[in-house]
Write a protein that holds these residues in place. Structure first.
Motif, PDB file in Angstrom:
ATOM      1  N   MET A   1      39.948 109.076  46.006  1.00  0.00           N
ATOM      2  CA  MET A   1      39.156 110.296  46.033  1.00  0.00           C
ATOM      3  C   MET A   1      39.998 111.522  45.666  1.00  0.00           C
ATOM      4  O   MET A   1      39.551 112.396  44.941  1.00  0.00           O
ATOM      5  CB  MET A   1      38.528 110.457  47.422  1.00  0.00           C
ATOM      6  N   MET A   2      41.238 111.552  46.175  1.00  0.00           N
ATOM      7  CA  MET A   2      42.118 112.684  45.875  1.00  0.00           C
ATOM      8  C   MET A   2      42.465 112.736  44.394  1.00  0.00           C
ATOM      9  O   MET A   2      42.601 113.817  43.830  1.00  0.00           O
ATOM     10  CB  MET A   2      43.402 112.601  46.716  1.00  0.00           C
ATOM     11  N   VAL A   3      42.584 111.564  43.774  1.00  0.00           N
ATOM     12  CA  VAL A   3      42.896 111.528  42.340  1.00  0.00           C
ATOM     13  C   VAL A   3      41.737 112.126  41.546  1.00  0.00           C
ATOM     14  O   VAL A   3      41.952 112.886  40.600  1.00  0.00           O
ATOM     15  CB  VAL A   3      43.210 110.083  41.887  1.00  0.00           C
ATOM     16  N   LEU A   4      40.497 111.810  41.944  1.00  0.00           N
ATOM     17  CA  LEU A   4      39.327 112.375  41.263  1.00  0.00           C
ATOM     18  C   LEU A   4      39.257 113.887  41.441  1.00  0.00           C
ATOM     19  O   LEU A   4      38.957 114.617  40.493  1.00  0.00           O
ATOM     20  CB  LEU A   4      38.037 111.731  41.778  1.00  0.00           C
ATOM     21  N   LEU A   5      39.549 114.361  42.639  1.00  0.00           N
ATOM     22  CA  LEU A   5      39.552 115.812  42.882  1.00  0.00           C
ATOM     23  C   LEU A   5      40.636 116.495  42.051  1.00  0.00           C
ATOM     24  O   LEU A   5      40.407 117.557  41.468  1.00  0.00           O
ATOM     25  CB  LEU A   5      39.759 116.111  44.365  1.00  0.00           C
ATOM     26  N   ARG A   6      41.819 115.872  41.981  1.00  0.00           N
ATOM     27  CA  ARG A   6      42.904 116.443  41.181  1.00  0.00           C
ATOM     28  C   ARG A   6      42.510 116.466  39.710  1.00  0.00           C
ATOM     29  O   ARG A   6      42.733 117.452  39.008  1.00  0.00           O
ATOM     30  CB  ARG A   6      44.189 115.649  41.370  1.00  0.00           C
ATOM     31  N   LEU A   7      41.913 115.365  39.209  1.00  0.00           N
ATOM     32  CA  LEU A   7      41.445 115.285  37.822  1.00  0.00           C
ATOM     33  C   LEU A   7      40.472 116.422  37.525  1.00  0.00           C
ATOM     34  O   LEU A   7      40.644 117.165  36.551  1.00  0.00           O
ATOM     35  CB  LEU A   7      40.773 113.927  37.567  1.00  0.00           C
ATOM     36  N   CYS A   8      39.463 116.568  38.366  1.00  0.00           N
ATOM     37  CA  CYS A   8      38.449 117.615  38.159  1.00  0.00           C
ATOM     38  C   CYS A   8      39.066 119.003  38.231  1.00  0.00           C
ATOM     39  O   CYS A   8      38.798 119.858  37.379  1.00  0.00           O
ATOM     40  CB  CYS A   8      37.327 117.480  39.182  1.00  0.00           C
ATOM     41  N   TRP A   9      39.899 119.247  39.236  1.00  0.00           N
ATOM     42  CA  TRP A   9      40.504 120.557  39.395  1.00  0.00           C
ATOM     43  C   TRP A   9      41.363 120.916  38.185  1.00  0.00           C
ATOM     44  O   TRP A   9      41.279 122.029  37.663  1.00  0.00           O
ATOM     45  CB  TRP A   9      41.322 120.623  40.682  1.00  0.00           C
ATOM     46  N   LEU A  10      42.204 119.982  37.748  1.00  0.00           N
ATOM     47  CA  LEU A  10      43.072 120.254  36.599  1.00  0.00           C
ATOM     48  C   LEU A  10      42.253 120.575  35.351  1.00  0.00           C
ATOM     49  O   LEU A  10      42.557 121.526  34.630  1.00  0.00           O
ATOM     50  CB  LEU A  10      43.989 119.056  36.325  1.00  0.00           C
ATOM     51  N   LEU A  11      41.202 119.810  35.103  1.00  0.00           N
ATOM     52  CA  LEU A  11      40.384 120.058  33.912  1.00  0.00           C
ATOM     53  C   LEU A  11      39.618 121.376  34.007  1.00  0.00           C
ATOM     54  O   LEU A  11      39.495 122.093  33.018  1.00  0.00           O
ATOM     55  CB  LEU A  11      39.441 118.888  33.652  1.00  0.00           C
ATOM     56  N   ILE A  12      39.120 121.690  35.179  1.00  0.00           N
ATOM     57  CA  ILE A  12      38.409 122.960  35.348  1.00  0.00           C
ATOM     58  C   ILE A  12      39.366 124.131  35.113  1.00  0.00           C
ATOM     59  O   ILE A  12      39.059 125.058  34.364  1.00  0.00           O
ATOM     60  CB  ILE A  12      37.753 123.053  36.743  1.00  0.00           C
ATOM     61  N   VAL A  13      40.540 124.091  35.713  1.00  0.00           N
ATOM     62  CA  VAL A  13      41.506 125.188  35.562  1.00  0.00           C
ATOM     63  C   VAL A  13      41.977 125.302  34.119  1.00  0.00           C
ATOM     64  O   VAL A  13      41.992 126.396  33.543  1.00  0.00           O
ATOM     65  CB  VAL A  13      42.698 125.004  36.531  1.00  0.00           C
ATOM     66  N   ILE A  14      42.358 124.184  33.521  1.00  0.00           N
ATOM     67  CA  ILE A  14      42.873 124.217  32.149  1.00  0.00           C
ATOM     68  C   ILE A  14      41.795 124.691  31.181  1.00  0.00           C
ATOM     69  O   ILE A  14      42.057 125.520  30.304  1.00  0.00           O
ATOM     70  CB  ILE A  14      43.442 122.845  31.739  1.00  0.00           C
TER      71      ILE A  14
END
Length: 172
Positions: A1-14
């Motif tokens: 779950m944390m990996v999915l949150l990190r994936l989403c957060w990184l893509l949203i920020v970038i």
């Protein structure tokens, strides 16, 4: 779950912070997914770029491939949504105010400074990915020929990519 949150957060920020088109985000994506968080290898990142280039919507497909490599189908879907969400919000806000401020010297000066920075960012990615992709004389030759064909002819890059793939398969 944390990996999915990190994936989403990184893509949203970038996606929210990149100005100048999808390719400008490549250095940030590489730094975050390959170097900093070790969610992908450099080769997997390069593969995602290559897959994206042979499809319509190359950056979306590339992000979907990254998401898929990290977390399967749900990762691919969330990567696409995370890629589009900031764009939709920003475009909505920019279009609301752009015509009021497009003649502003501050806005024009800002864009004048952003353009060379984009070239610099793309150069960093080219050099970094070159270390992974250009491993011998044949791959260097394919890169030089591809550059020449795209730079000096009106050949569609899709044909160059497919041709380079065929040439690479023949030379392997």
């Amino acid at each position: 779950m944390m990996v999915l949150l990190r994936l989403c957060w990184l893509l949203i920020v970038i996606n929210a912070l990149t100005i100048g088109g999808g390719y400008v985000m490549l250095p940030m994506l590489q730094r975050e997914f390959v170097e900093k968080n070790h969610l992908l290898t450099n080769q997997e990142f390069l593969d995602a770029i290559a897959i994206g280039q042979i499809t319509p919507g190359p950056m979306t497909v590339m992000n979907a491939v990254i998401g898929y490599k990290i977390s399967g189908l749900i990762g691919a879907i969330l990567a696409m949504l995370s890629s589009y969400l900031p764009c939709i919000i920003i475009v909505t806000l920019v279009t609301k105010y752009y015509y009021d401020y497009k003649e502003s010297i501050i806005v024009q000066s800002g864009f004048k400074g952003i353009k060379p920075a984009v070239i610099g960012l793309l150069s960093v990615v080219a050099v970094s990915l070159g270390h992974t992709a250009l491993v011998d004389l044949p791959t260097l030759g394919i890169a030089v020929i591809s550059f020449a064909v795209i730079a000096f002819t009106k050949t569609d890059p899709s044909f160059v990519i497919v041709g380079a793939g065929i040439l690479g398969a023949i030379l392997s």
